[in-house]
Design an enzyme around this catalytic site. Sequence first.
Site, PDB file in Angstrom:
ATOM      1  N   SER A 150       0.852  -1.184   0.000  1.00 35.54           N
ATOM      2  CA  SER A 150       0.000   0.000   0.000  1.00 35.54           C
ATOM      3  C   SER A 150       0.885   1.230   0.000  1.00 35.54           C
ATOM      4  CB  SER A 150      -0.898   0.015   1.241  1.00 35.54           C
ATOM      5  OG  SER A 150      -1.515   1.273   1.424  1.00 35.54           O
ATOM      6  N   TYR A 208      -1.180  -0.757  10.303  1.00 32.65           N
ATOM      7  CA  TYR A 208      -1.299  -0.901   8.850  1.00 32.65           C
ATOM      8  C   TYR A 208      -0.026  -0.423   8.161  1.00 32.65           C
ATOM      9  CZ  TYR A 208      -3.562  -0.898   4.257  1.00 32.65           C
ATOM     10  OH  TYR A 208      -3.894  -1.155   2.952  1.00 32.65           O
TER      11      TYR A 208
END
Length: 259
Positions: free
Chosen positions: A154, A166
């Site tokens: 990401s 994350y």
Amino acid sequence: MGRLDGKVALIVGGGADGPPNAGETLSIGNGRATAILCAREGAAVMVADRSETLAGETAAAIRAEGGRADSVAADVTREDDCRRACEAAVRAFGKLNLLVNNVGIAIGGRLLETTIEQFDTMSNVNVRGQFLMMKYAVPEMAKAGGGAIVNVSSLAAIRTGSGLPYETTKAALLGLTRSVAVTHARDKIRVNTILPGLINSSMVRRLVGDREERVAPRIPMRRQGTPWEIAKAIVFLLSDDASYITGTELIVDGGLSAR
């Protein structure tokens, strides 16, 4: 001729668990778009997903277009599931050449807001799961004479704002990818990471709804990307068009990271 003719691909996270976009008859996320596009480029595709139903929907969509596909349920936090997914691809299609690790979750927040349990869960899904899939896929790829792996990270791997667990786990994928790429170049296996930006996927719509008007002004291209644009980038990295590319990262974000 397709760019993946004669190849067998295992797409992990190949289902789609959110509402369809306007005009879609089937909900499309990055994994499902990748599986369908791999089949359109000539690959036989094993679709793996924690939900057997969602994996089966993707495989059925591929077969409806005349492609070859099967499905298997796999939870990447379970080592046996990772092994069985690789074995299922070989059993169904005779070999394994390509792997896409598209599994990821997002829980927790800033440092003091994130529990140890949340951090451990993120690590198990977003990093350990990809490690396990590669651990069982790489030997089969070597037997087949080589292949290619794409790990889906990401933009959060290199930019803050998405929560500590994350960002940490997505950044860890970059190091994991580089290590495997260097170690197994001798086996003719290429390993790369793709870093999507803001994508209008089924998962995003399920989690946060329609965010187009809110986020589009932040993006130089003035729109979110689509799962098909991520899939096209992944297929490029899987194909021989990327035959001298390994151990690197491809950012697909409409220019967001360049601002």
